[in-house]
Design a protein around this motif. Structure first.
Motif, short mmCIF file in Angstrom:
data_model
loop_
_atom_site.label_atom_id
_atom_site.label_comp_id
_atom_site.label_asym_id
_atom_site.label_seq_id
_atom_site.Cartn_x
_atom_site.Cartn_y
_atom_site.Cartn_z
N ILE A 1 9.35 24.18 -36.23
CA ILE A 1 8.70 23.06 -35.54
C ILE A 1 8.18 22.00 -36.52
O ILE A 1 8.00 20.84 -36.15
CB ILE A 1 7.57 23.57 -34.63
N ARG A 2 7.98 22.42 -37.78
CA ARG A 2 7.51 21.44 -38.77
C ARG A 2 8.52 20.31 -38.97
O ARG A 2 8.18 19.25 -39.50
CB ARG A 2 7.22 22.13 -40.10
N TYR A 3 9.77 20.52 -38.56
CA TYR A 3 10.80 19.50 -38.69
C TYR A 3 10.78 18.48 -37.54
O TYR A 3 11.58 17.54 -37.54
CB TYR A 3 12.19 20.13 -38.75
N LEU A 4 9.90 18.67 -36.56
CA LEU A 4 9.89 17.78 -35.40
C LEU A 4 9.67 16.32 -35.77
O LEU A 4 10.15 15.42 -35.10
CB LEU A 4 8.83 18.23 -34.39
N LEU B 1 16.51 16.35 -39.18
CA LEU B 1 16.35 17.73 -39.65
C LEU B 1 16.25 18.70 -38.48
O LEU B 1 16.87 19.77 -38.49
CB LEU B 1 15.09 17.85 -40.52
N PHE B 2 15.46 18.34 -37.48
CA PHE B 2 15.28 19.22 -36.34
C PHE B 2 16.60 19.39 -35.58
O PHE B 2 16.97 20.50 -35.18
CB PHE B 2 14.20 18.69 -35.40
N LEU B 3 17.33 18.29 -35.41
CA LEU B 3 18.64 18.36 -34.76
C LEU B 3 19.59 19.24 -35.55
O LEU B 3 20.36 20.02 -34.98
CB LEU B 3 19.22 16.95 -34.61
N ALA B 4 19.52 19.13 -36.88
CA ALA B 4 20.38 19.94 -37.75
C ALA B 4 20.06 21.42 -37.60
O ALA B 4 20.97 22.26 -37.54
CB ALA B 4 20.23 19.49 -39.20
N VAL B 5 18.76 21.75 -37.55
CA VAL B 5 18.36 23.16 -37.41
C VAL B 5 18.81 23.72 -36.06
O VAL B 5 19.33 24.84 -35.98
CB VAL B 5 16.82 23.30 -37.57
N VAL B 6 18.60 22.95 -35.00
CA VAL B 6 19.01 23.41 -33.66
C VAL B 6 20.52 23.58 -33.61
O VAL B 6 21.03 24.59 -33.11
CB VAL B 6 18.54 22.41 -32.58
N SER B 7 21.25 22.60 -34.13
CA SER B 7 22.72 22.67 -34.14
C SER B 7 23.20 23.86 -34.95
O SER B 7 24.14 24.57 -34.55
CB SER B 7 23.32 21.38 -34.70
N LEU B 8 22.56 24.07 -36.11
CA LEU B 8 22.92 25.20 -36.96
C LEU B 8 22.73 26.52 -36.23
O LEU B 8 23.59 27.41 -36.28
CB LEU B 8 22.08 25.18 -38.24
#
Length: 201
Positions: free
Chosen positions: A138-141, A146-153
């Motif tokens: 959540i720190r990437y929000l 970055l947050f999109l990249a983490v979710v996609s990953l």
């Protein structure tokens, strides 16, 4: 709240940051063991571990190469502040030895994949596992890319697990992604230090 967390991490010493990383992975491993002991039978647990070297290298390696290609394209063409995580990963990996980076990234890949893919996704599905994984980042929000990249990953690796039903495949993919990116951080830091040393001499 997120900013306060980032500031707190920045204030940590190198040793404290490393301690928190190991502690976090120990907690994730503990959760995987405890929750998994209620959800798995021994035979169903064994079923998710298939030591098929060709499958692990081909699908795990291929999965990682796709992610790394996208990451390097982002780093090349997107503004740096779009994917800057506040310097946390740089602080964690820039001065580590290569063997220590290997151990850290292998540990992270094993613990996180065991919990999120092996335990949660196996019993609750891809969407639930990927959502929980994203919430832990959540720190990437504040950094939408970055947050999109983490979710996609998470969804990408989760899909590979759905397809192969082999946890070793996603562990290897996760490890390879983290290991290569951590080595890049270390290499960039060493190169930058050498350039500064040459300029000052």
């Amino acid at each position: 709240m997120i900013k306060q967390q980032l500031d707190a991490v920045k204030m940590m010493s190198d040793r404290e940051l490393l301690y928190h990383l190991y502690a976090t992975q120990a907690i994730l491993l503990g959760l995987a063991i405890v929750i998994g002991s209620f959800l798995f039978t021994w035979s169903s647990f064994q079923a998710i571990w298939q030591w098929d070297v060709r499958e692990i290298l081909w699908y795990g390696g291929g999965c990682a190469l796709v992610v790394l290609a996208v990451d390097f394209l982002i780093m090349r063409y997107a503004p740096e502040h779009w994917y800057d995580d506040g310097g946390i990963n740089e602080k964690l990996f820039r001065t580590r030895s290569v063997p220590h980076i290997f151990v850290l990234t292998a540990l992270i890949a094993f613990c996180e994949e065991l919990l999120f893919r092996g335990v949660i996704q196996t019993h609750a599905g891809l969407v639930v596992a990927s959502t929980i994984f994203a919430l832990l980042h959540i720190r990437y929000l504040q950094k939408r890319l970055l947050f999109l990249a983490v979710v996609s990953l998470s969804f990408w690796i989760g899909w590979v697990y759905e397809w192969t039903s082999n946890l070793w495949v996603t562990i290897f993919a996760h490890f390879l992604i983290d290991f290569v990116l951590a080595l890049k951080i270390r290499y960039d830091y060493v190169r930058s230090a050498e350039v500064m040393s040459d300029e000052s001499s």
